[in-house]
Design an enzyme around this catalytic site. Structure first.
Site, PDB file in Angstrom:
ATOM      1  N   TYR A  64     -12.962   4.508 -17.892  1.00  0.00           N
ATOM      2  CA  TYR A  64     -12.978   3.593 -16.749  1.00  0.00           C
ATOM      3  C   TYR A  64     -12.554   2.176 -17.108  1.00  0.00           C
ATOM      4  O   TYR A  64     -12.063   1.445 -16.249  1.00  0.00           O
ATOM      5  CB  TYR A  64     -14.329   3.600 -16.021  1.00  0.00           C
ATOM      6  CG  TYR A  64     -15.543   3.453 -16.896  1.00  0.00           C
ATOM      7  CD1 TYR A  64     -15.950   2.226 -17.386  1.00  0.00           C
ATOM      8  CD2 TYR A  64     -16.307   4.576 -17.213  1.00  0.00           C
ATOM      9  CE1 TYR A  64     -17.067   2.105 -18.183  1.00  0.00           C
ATOM     10  CE2 TYR A  64     -17.438   4.467 -17.997  1.00  0.00           C
ATOM     11  CZ  TYR A  64     -17.811   3.227 -18.481  1.00  0.00           C
ATOM     12  OH  TYR A  64     -18.928   3.108 -19.262  1.00  0.00           O
TER      13      TYR A  64
ATOM     14  N   GLU B 234       0.920 -15.805   2.250  1.00  0.00           N
ATOM     15  CA  GLU B 234       0.174 -14.844   1.429  1.00  0.00           C
ATOM     16  C   GLU B 234       0.956 -14.502   0.170  1.00  0.00           C
ATOM     17  O   GLU B 234       0.381 -14.345  -0.904  1.00  0.00           O
ATOM     18  CB  GLU B 234      -0.092 -13.556   2.213  1.00  0.00           C
ATOM     19  CG  GLU B 234      -1.046 -13.729   3.370  1.00  0.00           C
ATOM     20  CD  GLU B 234      -1.242 -12.429   4.108  1.00  0.00           C
ATOM     21  OE1 GLU B 234      -2.342 -11.854   3.979  1.00  0.00           O
ATOM     22  OE2 GLU B 234      -0.306 -11.979   4.796  1.00  0.00           O
TER      23      GLU B 234
ATOM     24  N   LYS C 156      -9.684  -7.018   1.510  1.00  0.00           N
ATOM     25  CA  LYS C 156      -8.919  -8.261   1.603  1.00  0.00           C
ATOM     26  C   LYS C 156      -9.810  -9.289   2.313  1.00  0.00           C
ATOM     27  O   LYS C 156      -9.642  -9.580   3.493  1.00  0.00           O
ATOM     28  CB  LYS C 156      -7.612  -8.002   2.368  1.00  0.00           C
ATOM     29  CG  LYS C 156      -6.618  -9.125   2.320  1.00  0.00           C
ATOM     30  CD  LYS C 156      -5.311  -8.685   2.982  1.00  0.00           C
ATOM     31  CE  LYS C 156      -4.287  -9.785   2.928  1.00  0.00           C
ATOM     32  NZ  LYS C 156      -3.021  -9.364   3.579  1.00  0.00           N
TER      33      LYS C 156
ATOM     34  N   GLU D 120      -2.202  -0.857   2.934  1.00  0.00           N
ATOM     35  CA  GLU D 120      -2.098   0.602   2.905  1.00  0.00           C
ATOM     36  C   GLU D 120      -1.165   1.041   1.775  1.00  0.00           C
ATOM     37  O   GLU D 120      -1.446   2.022   1.085  1.00  0.00           O
ATOM     38  CB  GLU D 120      -1.572   1.126   4.247  1.00  0.00           C
ATOM     39  CG  GLU D 120      -2.526   0.966   5.415  1.00  0.00           C
ATOM     40  CD  GLU D 120      -2.460  -0.392   6.121  1.00  0.00           C
ATOM     41  OE1 GLU D 120      -3.010  -0.488   7.225  1.00  0.00           O
ATOM     42  OE2 GLU D 120      -1.884  -1.361   5.557  1.00  0.00           O
TER      43      GLU D 120
END
Length: 130
Positions: free
Chosen positions: A64, A32, A109, A84
């Site tokens: 934004y 990853e 993910k 997290e």
């Protein structure tokens, strides 16, 4: 500035950015980190938009477009093992705008290394300005 977990925001107004895509190298597995993958970010900011609406003044709200760029830079930046941790870093970026009272951030993910069919993995956090 201290940030805390969930409580009710003072303002019912929201600005939401949904489906922001950025490439990152986050995860526990070496592959990853090496190959990277796409992450999808949703952020909902709670703030009082009345001053911006009354004055039609961009400086009285959250831009934004700039927020999207700042969030993508975090995803594309320094790798972390846990989404997290990534979610917390993204929440910190949102709360850096003084007008933001609280934020909800979801990190998707969709290509997580799970050897079974699945639609998505999502971590959602809520952080408040205290």
């Amino acid at each position: 500035m201290e940030r805390t977990g969930p409580t009710s925001p003072k303002s019912a107004d929201r600005i939401a950015l949904r489906g922001l895509r950025a490439w990152g190298r986050h995860g526990v597995l070496a592959a990853e980190r090496e190959l990277g993958q796409e992450f999808v970010i949703d952020a909902t900011l709670h703030l009082d938009t009345a001053p911006a609406a009354a004055s039609d003044d961009l400086t009285k709200t959250v831009h934004y477009g700039e927020l999207a760029q700042a969030l993508a830079a975090v995803v594309e930046g320094e790798p972390v093992e846990l989404i997290e941790t990534l979610a917390q870093r993204l929440a910190d970026v949102c709360l850096a705008a003084d007008l933001v009272e609280s934020v909800e951030v979801s990190v998707h993910k969709p290509a997580a290394p799970i050897p079974l069919p699945f639609d998505d993995v999502v971590v959602t956090i809520v952080r408040n300005r205290t």
